[in-house]
Write an enzyme that holds these catalytic residues in place. Structure first.
Site, mmCIF file in Angstrom:
data_model
loop_
_atom_site.group_PDB
_atom_site.id
_atom_site.type_symbol
_atom_site.label_atom_id
_atom_site.label_comp_id
_atom_site.label_asym_id
_atom_site.label_seq_id
_atom_site.Cartn_x
_atom_site.Cartn_y
_atom_site.Cartn_z
ATOM 1 N N LEU A 37 0.876 -1.172 0.000
ATOM 2 C CA LEU A 37 0.000 0.000 0.000
ATOM 3 C C LEU A 37 0.912 1.220 0.000
ATOM 4 O O LEU A 37 1.869 1.291 0.784
ATOM 5 C CB LEU A 37 -0.884 -0.034 1.248
ATOM 6 C CG LEU A 37 -2.111 0.874 1.341
ATOM 7 C CD1 LEU A 37 -3.014 0.731 0.119
ATOM 8 C CD2 LEU A 37 -2.889 0.564 2.607
ATOM 9 N N ASP A 38 0.644 2.184 -0.886
ATOM 10 C CA ASP A 38 1.497 3.369 -1.001
ATOM 11 C C ASP A 38 1.742 4.009 0.366
ATOM 12 O O ASP A 38 0.830 4.054 1.202
ATOM 13 C CB ASP A 38 0.847 4.412 -1.916
ATOM 14 C CG ASP A 38 0.931 4.041 -3.385
ATOM 15 O OD1 ASP A 38 1.659 3.091 -3.715
ATOM 16 O OD2 ASP A 38 0.262 4.703 -4.205
ATOM 17 N N PRO A 39 2.945 4.538 0.607
ATOM 18 C CA PRO A 39 3.242 5.166 1.904
ATOM 19 C C PRO A 39 2.226 6.233 2.314
ATOM 20 O O PRO A 39 1.859 6.319 3.484
ATOM 21 C CB PRO A 39 4.628 5.783 1.676
ATOM 22 C CG PRO A 39 5.254 4.908 0.641
ATOM 23 C CD PRO A 39 4.120 4.502 -0.270
ATOM 24 N N ALA A 41 -0.866 6.413 1.419
ATOM 25 C CA ALA A 41 -2.225 5.869 1.494
ATOM 26 C C ALA A 41 -2.440 5.231 2.861
ATOM 27 O O ALA A 41 -1.498 4.914 3.580
ATOM 28 C CB ALA A 41 -2.438 4.843 0.389
ATOM 29 N N ARG A 171 -3.511 5.198 -8.720
ATOM 30 C CA ARG A 171 -2.857 6.410 -9.240
ATOM 31 C C ARG A 171 -2.935 6.448 -10.759
ATOM 32 O O ARG A 171 -3.232 7.480 -11.366
ATOM 33 C CB ARG A 171 -1.383 6.429 -8.832
ATOM 34 C CG ARG A 171 -1.113 6.811 -7.407
ATOM 35 C CD ARG A 171 0.368 6.820 -7.127
ATOM 36 N NE ARG A 171 0.906 5.477 -6.989
ATOM 37 C CZ ARG A 171 2.123 5.118 -7.369
ATOM 38 N NH1 ARG A 171 2.920 5.986 -7.968
ATOM 39 N NH2 ARG A 171 2.562 3.883 -7.170
#
Length: 299
Positions: A37-39, A41, A171
């Protein structure tokens, strides 16, 4: 200790940061997450512990659900709001045109993964190359958008819920919607609300985890996300055959093998989940289950 924790990852932490926190809390090395999971997010991040790390692929392959915010009129090098702005354009589309563009992505579509991603090419993570100013060609990947529900459209902002296949970059979805509308777009917020069978309403925060005296109280069983799979329940008299990885025939089971050839099943020894198998067929048309992976720990 074997099982799965449903962690609510806060923004500002990497997925690996969460793994490190859990390792330290449990004093265990055998801990892994089930999909980056994106930092920036937040949201559901199932963490596999002990023997549960052997089933992480089943969680990686599961569907994901997100709530996202798309900001139109901007393009960045990272495809999200935190990146370097490359271009800004006026948003001239009406709410109806925006709605149509967003919903047009339902179904299969081909995505080009962003440079700022953890995908490895020739041993190098793309984001490492991107930070060096290097951009390389990325192959298209087919992803599936199962459902999109638009929550709100207000000026250049679009808030929506999306259910998608593994490997989908939200994204990139936001960027692609912006391209369809001719104004560009970036992801400005992301919350993962579900991953496979794990949802936001049952997730625990890092602070709640740290405060627990006994983590096993909230540890989910290894087969929790596998309820959709068929079960092959072996009689206790045949435990040795199972734990040695031998073929499992119908007479070893509480019930006969009904599943078609090639179907994967969860294997239980009475009530204990011990591994995975696949239905095979012998020359004389007798079905059996071939053990694919055992989860038990040898003593």
């Amino acid at each position: 200790m074997n099982g799965i924790l449903n962690i609510l990852k806060p923004p500002g932490m990497t997925s690996h940061d969460v793994v490190s926190v859990v390792r330290k809390k449990l004093n265990m090395k055998k801990v892994g997450h089930t999909g980056t999971l994106d930092p920036n997010a937040a949201g559901v991040l199932p963490i596999c512990i002990g023997q549960a790390t052997k089933i992480s692929q089943f969680l990686l392959d599961g569907k994901k659900k997100y709530r996202a915010e798309l900001t139109l009129g901007i393009e960045t090098n990272t495809e999200d709001i935190d990146g370097e702005i490359l271009r800004q354009r006026e948003v001239t589309s009406s709410p109806d045109e925006i709605r149509e563009a967003v919903l047009s992505f339902i179904g299969e579509y081909k995505q080009i993964p962003p440079m700022y991603s953890a995908i490895k090419i020739k041993g190098k993570k793309l984001y490492e190359l991107a930070r060096q100013g290097v951009e390389i060609e990325r192959a298209e990947r087919t992803v599936t958008i199962y459902h999109i529900e638009i929550i709100e459209i207000f000026k250049e902002k679009v808030i929506f819920d999306v259910l998608c296949s593994k490997g989908t970059y939200i994204r990139t979805l936001c960027k692609d919607i912006g391209e369809v509308l001719g104004c560009g777009g970036v992801m400005s917020f992301l919350l993962r609300t579900a991953s496979s069978d794990f949802s936001l309403d049952t997730a625990i925060t890092i602070e709640e985890l740290q405060a627990l005296e006994n983590v096993e109280d909230i540890l989910l069983p290894m087969d929790y996300p596998l309820q959709h799979m068929s079960k092959a329940i072996v009689k206790s008299a045949y435990s040795k055959q199972v734990l040695n990885g031998n073929r499992i025939y119908s007479n070893y089971l509480i019930d006969t093998i009904h599943e078609p050839i090639g179907q994967e099943v969860c294997v239980y020894l009475e009530k204990e989940f011990v591994g995975f198998g696949i239905v095979r067929n012998e020359d004389h048309n007798q079905k059996y289950i071939k053990i694919l992976r055992l989860l038990f720990e040898k003593e």
